[in-house]
Scaffold this motif. Structure first.
Motif, PDB file in Angstrom:
ATOM      1  N   GLN A 251      23.701 -35.862 -25.655  1.00 36.11           N
ATOM      2  CA  GLN A 251      23.038 -36.699 -25.063  1.00 36.11           C
ATOM      3  C   GLN A 251      22.785 -36.019 -23.424  1.00 36.11           C
ATOM      4  O   GLN A 251      23.183 -35.431 -23.296  1.00 36.11           O
ATOM      5  N   ASN A 252      21.982 -37.096 -23.329  1.00 34.99           N
ATOM      6  CA  ASN A 252      21.513 -37.344 -21.499  1.00 34.99           C
ATOM      7  C   ASN A 252      21.766 -38.027 -20.815  1.00 34.99           C
ATOM      8  O   ASN A 252      21.925 -39.099 -21.352  1.00 34.99           O
ATOM      9  N   LEU A 253      22.547 -37.501 -19.429  1.00 32.96           N
ATOM     10  CA  LEU A 253      23.412 -38.764 -18.996  1.00 32.96           C
ATOM     11  C   LEU A 253      23.117 -39.184 -17.768  1.00 32.96           C
ATOM     12  O   LEU A 253      22.332 -38.205 -17.283  1.00 32.96           O
ATOM     13  N   LEU A 254      22.834 -40.330 -17.197  1.00 28.50           N
ATOM     14  CA  LEU A 254      22.427 -40.904 -15.489  1.00 28.50           C
ATOM     15  C   LEU A 254      23.325 -41.395 -15.200  1.00 28.50           C
ATOM     16  O   LEU A 254      24.071 -42.397 -16.072  1.00 28.50           O
ATOM     17  N   VAL A 255      23.712 -41.524 -14.084  1.00 26.53           N
ATOM     18  CA  VAL A 255      24.670 -41.847 -13.957  1.00 26.53           C
ATOM     19  C   VAL A 255      23.907 -42.666 -12.124  1.00 26.53           C
ATOM     20  O   VAL A 255      23.509 -41.838 -11.601  1.00 26.53           O
ATOM     21  N   GLU A 256      24.568 -43.617 -12.285  1.00 25.93           N
ATOM     22  CA  GLU A 256      24.009 -44.683 -10.765  1.00 25.93           C
ATOM     23  C   GLU A 256      25.291 -45.051 -10.153  1.00 25.93           C
ATOM     24  O   GLU A 256      26.176 -45.580 -10.273  1.00 25.93           O
ATOM     25  N   LEU A 257      25.133 -45.103  -8.926  1.00 30.66           N
ATOM     26  CA  LEU A 257      25.788 -45.936  -8.123  1.00 30.66           C
ATOM     27  C   LEU A 257      25.312 -46.628  -6.534  1.00 30.66           C
ATOM     28  O   LEU A 257      24.661 -45.900  -6.409  1.00 30.66           O
ATOM     29  N   PHE A 258      25.015 -47.551  -7.108  1.00 29.20           N
ATOM     30  CA  PHE A 258      24.575 -49.036  -6.144  1.00 29.20           C
ATOM     31  C   PHE A 258      25.420 -49.157  -5.084  1.00 29.20           C
ATOM     32  O   PHE A 258      27.111 -48.894  -5.081  1.00 29.20           O
ATOM     33  N   VAL A 259      24.948 -48.814  -3.835  1.00 27.15           N
ATOM     34  CA  VAL A 259      25.304 -49.174  -2.442  1.00 27.15           C
ATOM     35  C   VAL A 259      25.260 -49.777  -1.708  1.00 27.15           C
ATOM     36  O   VAL A 259      23.901 -50.510  -1.453  1.00 27.15           O
ATOM     37  N   GLU A 260      25.743 -49.722   0.093  1.00 27.00           N
ATOM     38  CA  GLU A 260      24.895 -50.876   0.642  1.00 27.00           C
ATOM     39  C   GLU A 260      24.180 -50.010   1.649  1.00 27.00           C
ATOM     40  O   GLU A 260      23.992 -48.820   0.796  1.00 27.00           O
ATOM     41  N   GLU A 261      23.436 -49.826   3.082  1.00 26.13           N
ATOM     42  CA  GLU A 261      22.466 -49.693   3.678  1.00 26.13           C
ATOM     43  C   GLU A 261      23.364 -47.671   3.695  1.00 26.13           C
ATOM     44  O   GLU A 261      24.039 -48.028   4.389  1.00 26.13           O
ATOM     45  N   LEU A 262      22.076 -46.598   2.746  1.00 26.71           N
ATOM     46  CA  LEU A 262      22.526 -45.965   3.208  1.00 26.71           C
ATOM     47  C   LEU A 262      22.013 -45.370   4.426  1.00 26.71           C
ATOM     48  O   LEU A 262      21.280 -45.169   4.537  1.00 26.71           O
ATOM     49  N   PRO A 263      22.173 -44.065   5.207  1.00 29.53           N
ATOM     50  CA  PRO A 263      21.385 -43.563   6.440  1.00 29.53           C
ATOM     51  C   PRO A 263      19.744 -43.409   5.684  1.00 29.53           C
ATOM     52  O   PRO A 263      20.442 -42.094   5.412  1.00 29.53           O
ATOM     53  N   PRO A 264      18.676 -43.289   5.995  1.00 32.87           N
ATOM     54  CA  PRO A 264      18.210 -42.480   5.472  1.00 32.87           C
ATOM     55  C   PRO A 264      17.567 -40.509   5.515  1.00 32.87           C
ATOM     56  O   PRO A 264      17.215 -40.242   5.183  1.00 32.87           O
TER      57      PRO A 264
END
Length: 74
Positions: free
Chosen positions: A4-17
């Motif tokens: 299969q294909n895998l999507l890993v996401e990480l939700f974080v606080e504000e990252l520097p642009p």
């Protein structure tokens, strides 16, 4: 085994642009290396599609990952 294909996401606080590109690339490399260590070796080519990075999310889509990892030795 099913691939299969895998999507890993990480939700974080504000990252520097200004650092988003580097952080996204590093996250994608980490996901790919950990998938290989976890016994989810691909049957053929494994690739990470372009990582996605926003100020509150990092994502790494990976292709050709086995649905289930190899059993742990023991």
């Amino acid at each position: 085994m099913t691939i299969q294909n895998l999507l890993v996401e990480l939700f974080v606080e504000e990252l520097p642009p200004k650092a988003l590109q580097k952080l996204g690339d590093a996250f994608a490399r980490l996901v790919l290396s950990r998938a290989a260590q976890g016994g989810t070796e691909p049957a053929q080519d494994r690739s990470v599609w372009p990582p996605f990075a926003s100020p509150r999310r990092l994502a790494a889509p990976v292709s050709n990952v086995f649905w289930q990892g190899a059993p742990l030795p023991g």
